[in-house]
Structures are given as structure tokens and as C-alpha cells.
Write an enzyme that holds these catalytic residues in place. Structure first.
Site, PDB file in Angstrom:
ATOM      1  N   GLU A  53       0.771 -11.364   2.223  1.00 24.64           N
ATOM      2  CA  GLU A  53       1.044 -10.288   3.166  1.00 24.64           C
ATOM      3  C   GLU A  53      -0.099  -9.298   3.311  1.00 24.64           C
ATOM      4  O   GLU A  53      -0.401  -8.827   4.392  1.00 24.64           O
ATOM      5  CB  GLU A  53       2.331  -9.558   2.745  1.00 24.64           C
ATOM      6  CG  GLU A  53       3.006  -8.789   3.876  1.00 24.64           C
ATOM      7  CD  GLU A  53       2.376  -7.450   4.189  1.00 24.64           C
ATOM      8  OE1 GLU A  53       2.533  -6.974   5.330  1.00 24.64           O
ATOM      9  OE2 GLU A  53       1.714  -6.870   3.297  1.00 24.64           O
ATOM     10  N   HIS A 115       4.015  -5.635  -1.588  1.00 23.24           N
ATOM     11  CA  HIS A 115       3.863  -5.519  -0.142  1.00 23.24           C
ATOM     12  C   HIS A 115       2.402  -5.128   0.134  1.00 23.24           C
ATOM     13  O   HIS A 115       1.502  -5.916  -0.087  1.00 23.24           O
ATOM     14  CB  HIS A 115       4.877  -4.491   0.367  1.00 23.24           C
ATOM     15  CG  HIS A 115       5.158  -4.560   1.826  1.00 23.24           C
ATOM     16  ND1 HIS A 115       6.226  -3.910   2.407  1.00 23.24           N
ATOM     17  CD2 HIS A 115       4.505  -5.163   2.848  1.00 23.24           C
ATOM     18  CE1 HIS A 115       6.243  -4.131   3.707  1.00 23.24           C
ATOM     19  NE2 HIS A 115       5.199  -4.883   3.997  1.00 23.24           N
ATOM     20  N   HIS A 133       8.906  -3.406  -3.846  1.00 24.82           N
ATOM     21  CA  HIS A 133      10.291  -3.152  -3.436  1.00 24.82           C
ATOM     22  C   HIS A 133      11.273  -3.730  -4.461  1.00 24.82           C
ATOM     23  O   HIS A 133      11.978  -4.705  -4.180  1.00 24.82           O
ATOM     24  CB  HIS A 133      10.565  -3.742  -2.059  1.00 24.82           C
ATOM     25  CG  HIS A 133       9.653  -3.235  -0.985  1.00 24.82           C
ATOM     26  ND1 HIS A 133       9.705  -1.939  -0.525  1.00 24.82           N
ATOM     27  CD2 HIS A 133       8.652  -3.842  -0.303  1.00 24.82           C
ATOM     28  CE1 HIS A 133       8.785  -1.768   0.412  1.00 24.82           C
ATOM     29  NE2 HIS A 133       8.132  -2.910   0.565  1.00 24.82           N
ATOM     30  N   ASN A 167       5.432   0.790   3.249  1.00 29.40           N
ATOM     31  CA  ASN A 167       4.900  -0.452   3.806  1.00 29.40           C
ATOM     32  C   ASN A 167       3.492  -0.722   3.290  1.00 29.40           C
ATOM     33  O   ASN A 167       3.232  -1.751   2.694  1.00 29.40           O
ATOM     34  CB  ASN A 167       4.919  -0.377   5.337  1.00 29.40           C
ATOM     35  CG  ASN A 167       4.575  -1.700   5.997  1.00 29.40           C
ATOM     36  OD1 ASN A 167       3.482  -2.226   5.818  1.00 29.40           O
ATOM     37  ND2 ASN A 167       5.507  -2.252   6.753  1.00 29.40           N
ATOM     38  N   ASN A 222       2.863   1.021  10.006  1.00 26.86           N
ATOM     39  CA  ASN A 222       2.648  -0.231   9.265  1.00 26.86           C
ATOM     40  C   ASN A 222       1.359  -0.204   8.449  1.00 26.86           C
ATOM     41  O   ASN A 222       1.327   0.337   7.358  1.00 26.86           O
ATOM     42  CB  ASN A 222       2.673  -1.398  10.255  1.00 26.86           C
ATOM     43  CG  ASN A 222       2.923  -2.723   9.589  1.00 26.86           C
ATOM     44  OD1 ASN A 222       2.280  -3.082   8.615  1.00 26.86           O
ATOM     45  ND2 ASN A 222       3.865  -3.486  10.089  1.00 26.86           N
ATOM     46  N   ASP A 267      -0.076  -5.516  12.795  1.00 19.99           N
ATOM     47  CA  ASP A 267       0.402  -5.391  11.422  1.00 19.99           C
ATOM     48  C   ASP A 267      -0.656  -4.690  10.574  1.00 19.99           C
ATOM     49  O   ASP A 267      -1.028  -3.568  10.863  1.00 19.99           O
ATOM     50  CB  ASP A 267       0.774  -6.782  10.884  1.00 19.99           C
ATOM     51  CG  ASP A 267       1.793  -6.726   9.759  1.00 19.99           C
ATOM     52  OD1 ASP A 267       1.568  -5.991   8.791  1.00 19.99           O
ATOM     53  OD2 ASP A 267       2.817  -7.437   9.831  1.00 19.99           O
ATOM     54  N   ASN A 268      -1.170  -5.337   9.553  1.00 21.10           N
ATOM     55  CA  ASN A 268      -2.118  -4.669   8.649  1.00 21.10           C
ATOM     56  C   ASN A 268      -3.502  -4.508   9.277  1.00 21.10           C
ATOM     57  O   ASN A 268      -3.957  -5.352  10.048  1.00 21.10           O
ATOM     58  CB  ASN A 268      -2.234  -5.452   7.343  1.00 21.10           C
ATOM     59  CG  ASN A 268      -1.007  -5.289   6.479  1.00 21.10           C
ATOM     60  OD1 ASN A 268      -0.388  -4.237   6.464  1.00 21.10           O
ATOM     61  ND2 ASN A 268      -0.639  -6.338   5.768  1.00 21.10           N
TER      62      ASN A 268
END
Length: 352
Positions: A53, A115, A133, A167, A222, A267-268
Site C-alpha cells: 500500500e 497503512h 489499524h 491514512n 489521503n 491515492d499516495n
């Protein structure tokens, strides 16, 4: 008269449902088709099958990768296994990954669910900050990287009421960071309504002595990263399909400079330490991330933004319909190579 009122209310209700569904599909790019963009030489990274991720590349080419994320509503190929941090050396001709051993008396490995990640180096000591998480809550786990032992020593768990749904983060020190909070609500049902357009997500500055919101009104804050000179912060807004750029001040406050809009769910965010180019892992048809179908998997897309403060030329560097790589979340470069990570699938290593 009563029947007419009932029919009128029913019609209004159906109209609202129709409008909501249309808006929902548009926000997730439900009908988006992917035009393939290939790179000359790519190969899947051996040893990554359950996600990559986020990733962080050190100046010497050693790369940390978060793997095995379990997130409510999203696919996981190993739902009953803890997550892990992988290490990869991008100086190798055909790099492979190894799982870093995690040590520490007060760390619960069984509930580790990594994450976003970020590193900070101080006097040759590398600290790794990891959003985790455990039991679907949110913490920041602080580790010290022990290179010879190929292990991570757990130093501290960070929790705070302003960090309920973390996140990603970018480290400002061993115990300092900016962190994105992607949902305002903690309750799963209420969180599900935030994707309808509620801009209640935000960004926090955290240190042991000061915790405060520095940016807000996000539709799913994010990814976050800092420019090589430390003057600017880039933050992706997934559901609004935007990247916001801020000026960072000495007192840790952020001043908005500009906002860029895309036709993909961003996203990232990673920043090339040499050129300052911004690299983003994207979801061109994001609906497939949240409603997974192996016969119609989520696509992958990587964009490069050059001179983001001025000209902003945007290039789609890689795009694929999911047959090779499903659900790209991050992309980073090192010496002419591109490493692409995914939410729950594999990782791809390419020559540029």
C-alpha cells in the site's frame, strides 16, 4: 388528496435516490475506461502478493514497504494474517523482498495492520513511522530500523483523539509528523455516508507537545508528502480527485497555494528527491476498489507531475486495466527505476 401526496413524496424520494446514485458513480469513476500506457521493461516483485500500500525509499536505495492492509469494505487476500513491513534493496539487479522482524516488549504483532509509512533519519539512525489499524482503530507506531539485524525495534505507540481514522503521514522528526485523517466519523455506518460528498476530513500536525488541525474540508484526505527543500507539502484528496499544495511555516502551520484536479482518484503521493517531481498512484475506476470482482479487477495508473508550483505538466506514465496490477496506490522512483505498489495485490518494478 392523500394518495396524491403519497405519490408526490414517493417521486421526490426516488428522484433523490437516482441523483445520489448518479453522483456516487461519477465520484468513483464507475464508467471510466483505461487507455493502456506501457513501460519498456517491467516485472512483478517476488514475494509480494497481499499488497504494497505504501513505500518509502531511503537515499541508499533501501525501501520499506507496508503490506497486508485490512481496511473495512476492501479486499484482502490474507484477512486472518497480521500485516508486515518488507525491505527491498533497489540497488540489486533483480531485487527481492524480505520481511523485517519486529521486536519490542510492548508491541502486539498479531494486531499489526500497516497503512501509510514515512521515515526520518537523525544522526544515521533511521526511524520508521507507521500508521496501523489494530482492531480497525488508528495508531502511529514508531520503530527504529536495525539494518544489520534486518529488524525493526518498536519504540512507541502514539494515539490521540484528533487521529481517529489515520491514512498516511510524513515524518518531521522521530515523534513529529503531519498526518491525514480520511474520515471524520468513527462509526462505520456514519463513515459510509462521508463518501457522498461530505468534506469533513482533515490534516493534523502531531508532536508530543502540540497537536492541531492544520488543513480541513477534505473529501477523504489521503496521501501526503513534502518537497525536497522542506518548504511545501502535497496532499491528495481521493474522492475530490485533487492534489492540494501548501506552504509550510516554521510554526508548522500550512498556507494553501494551489489545487490541481484530475480525472482519476489520487491515492499516495511521493516526491522525487532529485527533481522534485510528484508521483501519484491512482485509481482510474475507483468503484472496482470498493466492489471487488476478480473478473473485472481494479485498474492501475501512475501519473507524474513536473514543476507542480508553476507549469504542472501531467504525464500518465503507466496505465493498465488490472490484468497485471490491481489497484495501484503509490509510485516512487530511484535511479531511473519506478516501483509501483498496490492496495491488496502485487508490486511492479519498471525501467523508465
Amino acid at each position: 388528496m392523500g394518495k396524491l401526496l403519497v405519490l408526490t413524496l414517493l417521486g421526490l424520494g426516488l428522484g433523490l435516490i437516482r441523483d445520489y446514485r448518479s453522483s456516487y458513480q461519477k465520484r468513483f469513476n464507475a464508467a471510466q475506461e483505461v487507455t493502456p500506457v506501457e513501460l519498456p521493461k517491467c516485472s512483478l516483485v517476488k514475494g509480494i502478493d497481499t499488497g504494497s500500500e505504501d513505500l518509502e525509499i531511503l537515499p541508499n536505495g533501501l525501501t520499506f514497504i507496508s503490506s497486508g492492509l485490512k481496511y473495512p469494505g476492501l479486499k484482502s487476500f490474507e484477512p486472518n494474517e497480521p500485516g508486515k513491513i518488507l525491505l527491498m534493496d533497489l540497488n540489486e539487479e533483480d531485487p527481492v523482498v524480505l520481511e523485517l522482524k519486529i521486536t519490542g516488549d510492548n508491541f502486539n504483532l498479531a494486531s499489526f495492520n500497516p497503512h501509510g509509512i514515512s521515515t526520518f533519519t537523525d544522526d544515521n539512525t533511521v526511524y520508521l513511522l507507521v500508521v496501523s489499524h489494530p482492531d480497525f482503530k488508528s495508531t502511529v507506531e514508531l520503530f527504529k530500523f536495525q539494518e544489520e539485524e534486518k529488524s525493526l525495534l518498536h519504540l512507541k505507540t502514539i494515539r490521540h483523539e484528533l487521529l481517529p481514522n489515520l491514512n498516511d503521514l510524513v515524518a518531521m522528526g522521530p515523534q513529529q509528523c503531519y498526518a491525514t485523517v480520511d474520515h471524520y466519523f468513527v462509526d462505520p455506518y456514519l463513515k459510509s455516508w462521508e463518501v457522498s460528498g461530505l468534506a469533513w476530513s482533515y490534516v493534523v500536525y502531531y508532536s508530543p507537545n502540540d497537536v492541531c488541525v492544520v488543513a480541513d474540508r477534505y473529501e477523504f484526505a489521503n496521501g501526503i508528502h513534502m518537497s525536497p527543500d522542506g518548504k511545501y507539502v502535497c496532499i491528495s484528496e481521493l474522492m475530490a480527485q485533487k492534489i492540494r499544495v501548501y506552504e509550510k511555516h516554521a510554526n508548522w502551520t500550512l498556507t494553501p497555494l494551489k489545487s490541481l484536479t484530475f480525472n482519476t482518484l489520487v491515492d499516495n503521493v511521493s516526491v522525487d528527491p532529485v527533481t522534485g517531481d510528484v508521483w501519484v498512484g491512482c485509481h482510474p475506476n475507483g468503484i472496482r476498489i470498493f466492489f471487488y470482482d476478480k473478473r473485472n479487477p481494479p485498474a492501475s495508473e501512475v501519473i507524474q507531475i513536473q514543476n507542480i508550483l508553476t507549469e504542472e505538466p501531467v504525464t500518465v506514465v503507466y496505465a493498465e486495466n488490472g490484468t497485471v496490477l490491481q489497484g495501484s496506490t503509490v509510485a516512487s522512483v530511484y535511479r531511473g527505476k519506478l516501483l509501483i505498489g498496490t492496495l491488496f495485490h502485487k508490486a511492479l518494478y519498471c525501467e523508465l
